[in-house]
Design an enzyme around this catalytic site. Structure first.
Site, PDB file in Angstrom:
ATOM      1  N   CYS A  63       0.811  -1.224   0.000  1.00  0.00           N
ATOM      2  CA  CYS A  63       0.000   0.000   0.000  1.00  0.00           C
ATOM      3  C   CYS A  63       0.842   1.272   0.000  1.00  0.00           C
ATOM      4  CB  CYS A  63      -0.911   0.010   1.224  1.00  0.00           C
ATOM      5  SG  CYS A  63      -2.129  -1.320   1.282  1.00  0.00           S
ATOM      6  N   HIS A 121      -1.369   5.697   2.229  1.00  0.00           N
ATOM      7  CA  HIS A 121      -1.383   4.640   3.234  1.00  0.00           C
ATOM      8  C   HIS A 121      -1.841   5.232   4.566  1.00  0.00           C
ATOM      9  CE1 HIS A 121      -0.493   0.894   5.080  1.00  0.00           C
ATOM     10  NE2 HIS A 121       0.584   1.289   5.716  1.00  0.00           N
TER      11      HIS A 121
END
Length: 459
Positions: free
Chosen positions: A77, A131
């Site tokens: 991510c 993220h």
């Protein structure tokens, strides 16, 4: 009264002439930027799982261009999102993993939302765009954080950390993604005097796979199909690749506890839940005053393994971890119901959006505008896609081959024309020497040292 009448005539013109592009409308494109967490190629337009139910993504695919060979810059991510949003590859920044804050090593980076703000756009973010652990306040004049979703009283599977799946006795309205979409719908229903950039990020199908029971019911366990696998698939994979796969971790747990079908069910249920929320957002755009002048960019931040190569999650350089769903719609410009087999990368989003919206070219962005492929999905294209996982570990994907080189020099090579599951590593076969040499030309020229790490943000 005259002004109001002009606006009514204008809206009627947009409804009657949906093919008008932004130039004809004398207005810049708006942007609806849709990021989905951990969604692999199992959705309808990408054909990864037979019987998947994603009607809303299917509808978007028919509207725009589907990029069948789209890949992330990093199969995690944080590095994937940080790189596509800044235009700086992991190999250039040193941000390779989820526990490496990106802003300290990219102090001067101008993110996509920052660049749009600087160029006169109204910018809003909602949900997971960066993220979670390293969201960038500087990027958002307005931002709606991710509400927590309901969870069972205790982890039903009792796996590793949040490696878990189960129905939850709640309504869609109780889920965090539903509330994020509400924020996006509210924005689309408002009047905007400037062009806008609206980013909406979805958490599901990220673990844990807790969604309402009705989505599990759509995938009875008796009908679940497991991914195609072969015994000893890692036998011809270098030690560096086996170390990444960790077959004695998640995969051993799944097999020993007979959870494979249930895990697949949980993932499918979470995808279909996400599709429903994406549909609510797209419907709101369609009903708004901005439907005919808004670019839609839809993507998953990386792929996901569900047992292929004895591996689960992302965090690998194989096809399932690095291939992503990617659909782009540009009113009056992109080819309707288009499908492109060209290899593209999420790094291409930044230069594509700046070109579509006629912003000044952003210097230093590592990516290629795919505007030519929006107009003609089969246009000539010579840009193999590069994915990086950790310092010195890279995969190069051409339309035919995947070539992996690890930081110890070991290699993998797969011919996707004959081996789409990547079961046979051809790297040691001398007759493929010239193929490897050609693909190696696309490897990054620099490998930045690892950015500092923190304890948070590993998953």
């Amino acid at each position: 009264m005259i002004g109001k009448l002009k606006r009514i005539i204008w809206l009627l013109a947009l409804a009657v002439l949906p093919g008008l592009d932004a130039i004809a409308q004398n207005a810049k494109y708006n942007v609806l930027f849709i990021a989905v967490d951990d969604m692999n190629d199992w959705i309808g337009p990408f054909g990864g799982y037979p019987g998947i139910q994603t009607p809303n993504i299917d509808k978007l695919a028919k509207k725009g261009v589907v990029f069948k060979k789209a890949y992330c810059s990093a199969p995690a991510c944080n590095p994937s999102r940080a790189s596509l949003l800044t235009g700086v590859r992991p190999s250039s920044s040193g941000v390779y993993h989820n526990n490496q804050p990106w802003r300290p090593v990219l102090k001067d980076a101008v993110t996509i939302p920052q660049y749009f703000t600087a160029n006169g756009y109204e910018v809003k973010g909602a949900g997971k765009i960066f993220h979670n652990a390293f969201n960038d306040k500087a990027s958002w004049p307005s931002y709606f954080d991710i509400p927590k979703s309901p969870e069972p009283p205790k982890a039903p599977v009792n796996g590793f950390a949040h490696f878990d799946w189960s129905p939850v006795n709640v309504q869609d309205e109780d889920m965090g993604d539903y509330k994020v979409v509400n924020e996006g719908i509210g924005f689309l229903n408002d009047k905007h005097d400037k062009p806008f950039f609206l980013a909406v990020g979805f958490t599901r199908p990220h673990l844990p796979w807790y969604v309402p029971q009705k989505y599990f019911d759509q995938y009875p366990l008796s009908d679940i199909k497991l991914p195609k696998t072969i015994a000893n698939d890692l036998q011809d994979v270098p030690d560096a690749g086996v170390k990444i796969a960790k077959p004695k971790g998640d995969h051993r747990f799944i097999v020993e506890h007979k959870q494979w079908e249930k895990a697949v069910q949980g993932y499918l249920a979470s995808i279909t839940f996400a599709d429903g929320q994406i549909g609510r957002l797209l419907d709101a755009l369609e009903k708004s005053a901005y439907a005919q002048n808004t670019v839609i960019v839809f993507f998953g931040d990386h792929g996901w393994h569900l047992g292929e190569k004895e591996h689960w999650r992302k965090f690998a350089l194989w096809e399932e971890a690095s291939r992503v769903p990617f659909i782009v719609y540009a009113p009056g410009l992109s080819k309707t119901n288009g499908v492109s087999e060209r290899t593209v990368n999420l790094m291409d989003i930044y230069p594509t959006l700046t070109e579509l919206c006629k912003l000044p070219v952003k210097k230093g962005v590592e990516g290629n505008s795919i505007v030519p492929l929006l107009k003609n999905p089969a246009a000539a294209w010579n840009h193999p896609s590069v994915t990086t996982h950790g310092l010195g570990n890279h995969a190069v994907r051409s339309e035919k081959y995947r070539y992996i080189r690890y930081n110890d020099g070991s290699e993998e090579l797969y011919d996707h024309d004959t081996d789409p599951q990547e079961w046979k590593n051809l790297a040691a076969d001398a007759k493929y020497g010239s193929v490897k040499a050609e693909l190696a030309k696309s490897l990054p020229q620099t490998d930045a040292k690892d950015a500092p790490t923190v304890k948070e943000g590993k998953e």
